[in-house]
Design a protein around this motif. Structure first.
Motif, PDB file in Angstrom:
ATOM      1  N   SER A 193      -4.480   0.671   3.381  1.00  0.00           N
ATOM      2  CA  SER A 193      -5.380  -0.485   3.505  1.00  0.00           C
ATOM      3  C   SER A 193      -6.796  -0.075   3.905  1.00  0.00           C
ATOM      4  O   SER A 193      -7.024   1.010   4.448  1.00  0.00           O
ATOM      5  CB  SER A 193      -4.828  -1.444   4.565  1.00  0.00           C
ATOM      6  OG  SER A 193      -4.821  -0.826   5.837  1.00  0.00           O
ATOM      7  N   THR A 198       0.833  -1.204   0.000  1.00  0.00           N
ATOM      8  CA  THR A 198       0.000   0.000   0.000  1.00  0.00           C
ATOM      9  C   THR A 198       0.869   1.257   0.000  1.00  0.00           C
ATOM     10  O   THR A 198       0.945   1.976  -1.004  1.00  0.00           O
ATOM     11  CB  THR A 198      -0.935   0.021   1.218  1.00  0.00           C
ATOM     12  OG1 THR A 198      -0.152  -0.071   2.413  1.00  0.00           O
ATOM     13  CG2 THR A 198      -1.943  -1.124   1.157  1.00  0.00           C
ATOM     14  N   HIS A 219       1.476  -5.232  12.218  1.00  0.00           N
ATOM     15  CA  HIS A 219       1.638  -6.034  11.003  1.00  0.00           C
ATOM     16  C   HIS A 219       2.127  -7.425  11.379  1.00  0.00           C
ATOM     17  O   HIS A 219       3.101  -7.565  12.119  1.00  0.00           O
ATOM     18  CB  HIS A 219       2.609  -5.339  10.047  1.00  0.00           C
ATOM     19  CG  HIS A 219       2.081  -4.034   9.508  1.00  0.00           C
ATOM     20  ND1 HIS A 219       1.928  -2.917  10.297  1.00  0.00           N
ATOM     21  CD2 HIS A 219       1.639  -3.683   8.275  1.00  0.00           C
ATOM     22  CE1 HIS A 219       1.417  -1.933   9.568  1.00  0.00           C
ATOM     23  NE2 HIS A 219       1.231  -2.373   8.338  1.00  0.00           N
TER      24      HIS A 219
END
Ligand code: TXA
Ligand code: MG
Length: 357
Positions: A188, A42, A74
């Motif tokens: 995202s 992204t 993440h």
């Protein structure tokens, strides 16, 4: 405000097959509590150990971001949902199966051992499994989930190249992994799964149209519903925080395309007559309407919203580099990735929309 300072090292890394020794070096920085900027599919992220509250604080300091905006953890394996969250609903696993790795972020109930400052004290934690090989390998090598907001300073457009990361964060991040330009270019999609009904908090890389078949009951946060006319929500534009913003004020136009372009031309001419420097973010086909009266940055063909999305933040930064006084841009359509594109434009214009009739 105090800031985090560091001598920034830049390592050029192969985006498809990241060199293991470089990943190892970056992972060591994460493990000792430092900050590593890295590419995702992204935008670039500004990463730190998600389980280390001091490292998390360094992110807020480096970004000059008030500690009021929670950060995404993440991960590299969907099973980590159960390590970082509690009461994970079935739909989370389903969404993970369909969209991970990829540009989807799930907000879940935070497990007690996850530092509260990852979510500014909220009882939740956001999680995403990125597909970019550099991000994946880094998370695996670090052996901890990596908390990472977009690697830009507060309110600026997100960074889609390592150069943009350095523009904002040189001297305030230990290491930048330069894996070239990111592919999607917008952030995202964020879905809140902590309530009874899944709610899209931010449209992004995973399209609402693709989520609906899997989560038919999914709702859009009222913030992202129609922003004008009869369907306007009670949220007033002024409440929209300035975000994804170039330095110059952004004027966002919507309406029938030819009328919009005519209005934008008129406005550009009149600013020019006042001696102001005008920037325009335009579709390729629209170049001829603005050449000669403005600095035009082309984003892509009118119907190619993917390319327009990919180009947006970099083009905003280019216009900043030219020190334009004002930036004009129009609504490119809100279907598919257009929903995320519109959201970023809308926020960069601080919620103000010029409707052309
Ligand atoms: O694509 C992306 O999401 C990029 C890359 C680096 O992964 N990251 C990113 O992070 O855009 P950031 O911090 O710029 O935006 C994170 C978004 C914000 O809108 C934030 O409010 C929301 O996710 N978010 C994070 N944690 C949350 C939580 N616990 N509850 C609600 N929203 C949360
Ligand atoms: Mg951001």
């Amino acid at each position: 405000m105090v800031s985090y300072s560091a001598k920034t090292q830049v390592l050029r890394v192969n985006a498809a097959y990241p060199e293991p020794n470089l990943i190892k070096q970056a992972a060591a920085v994460i493990r000792r509590g430092g900050l590593v900027a890295f590419p995702t599919e992204t935008v670039y992220g500004l990463g730190a150990n998600a389980l280390d509250s001091e490292a998390l604080n360094r992110i807020y300091l480096a970004k000059r971001r008030p500690a009021s905006d929670p950060i995404i953890a993440h991960i590299h394996d969907a099973r980590q949902m159960d390590e970082l969250a509690i009461d994970v609903p079935t739909i989370a696993y389903r969404l993970a199966k369909f969209f991970w790795p990829g540009p989807l972020t799930l907000v879940l109930k935070r497990a007690p051992h996850v530092p509260a400052n990852i979510a500014t004290g909220l009882p939740s934690v956001a999680m995403r499994m990125p597909s970019h090989p550099v991000a994946r390998e880094l998370i695996i090598a670090a052996g901890v989930p990596i908390a990472a907001p977009s690697a830009n300073t507060f309110t600026r457009p997100s960074a889609t190249t390592a150069e943009h990361v350095l523009e904002d964060l040189d001297g305030r991040v230990d290491l930048v992994l330069d894996g070239g330009a990111t592919s999607i270019g917008l952030e995202s999609t964020v879905i809140d799964l902590t309530g009874d009904i899944p709610v899209v908090l931010r449209p992004g890389g995973v399209l609402i149209e693709h989520l609906r078949p899997i989560v038919p009951e999914i709702m859009l946060s009222p913030k992202y519903l129609a922003t004008s006319g009869e369907d306007a929500p009670s949220v007033s534009p002024g409440q929209l925080i300035k975000h994804y913003s170039p330095n110059a004020p952004v004027m966002l136009y919507t309406g029938e395309v030819n009328a919009v372009i005519a209005q934008m031309q008129k406005t550009a001419e009149s600013y020019k007559a006042q001696g102001k420097r005008v920037g325009v973010l335009a579709a390729d086909e629209d170049y001829r309407y603005f050449s000669g009266i403005a600095d035009v940055k082309l984003l892509g063909m009118r119907d190619d919203l993917q390319t327009i999305s990919h180009s947006l933040f970099a083009a905003m930064r280019m216009l900043d580099g030219l020190h334009v006084d004002v930036i004009l841009v129009r609504d490119f359509g809100r279907q598919g990735i257009g929903a995320a594109l519109w959201d970023r434009l809308h926020r960069s214009a601080e919620g103000k929309i010029i409707e052309v009739r």
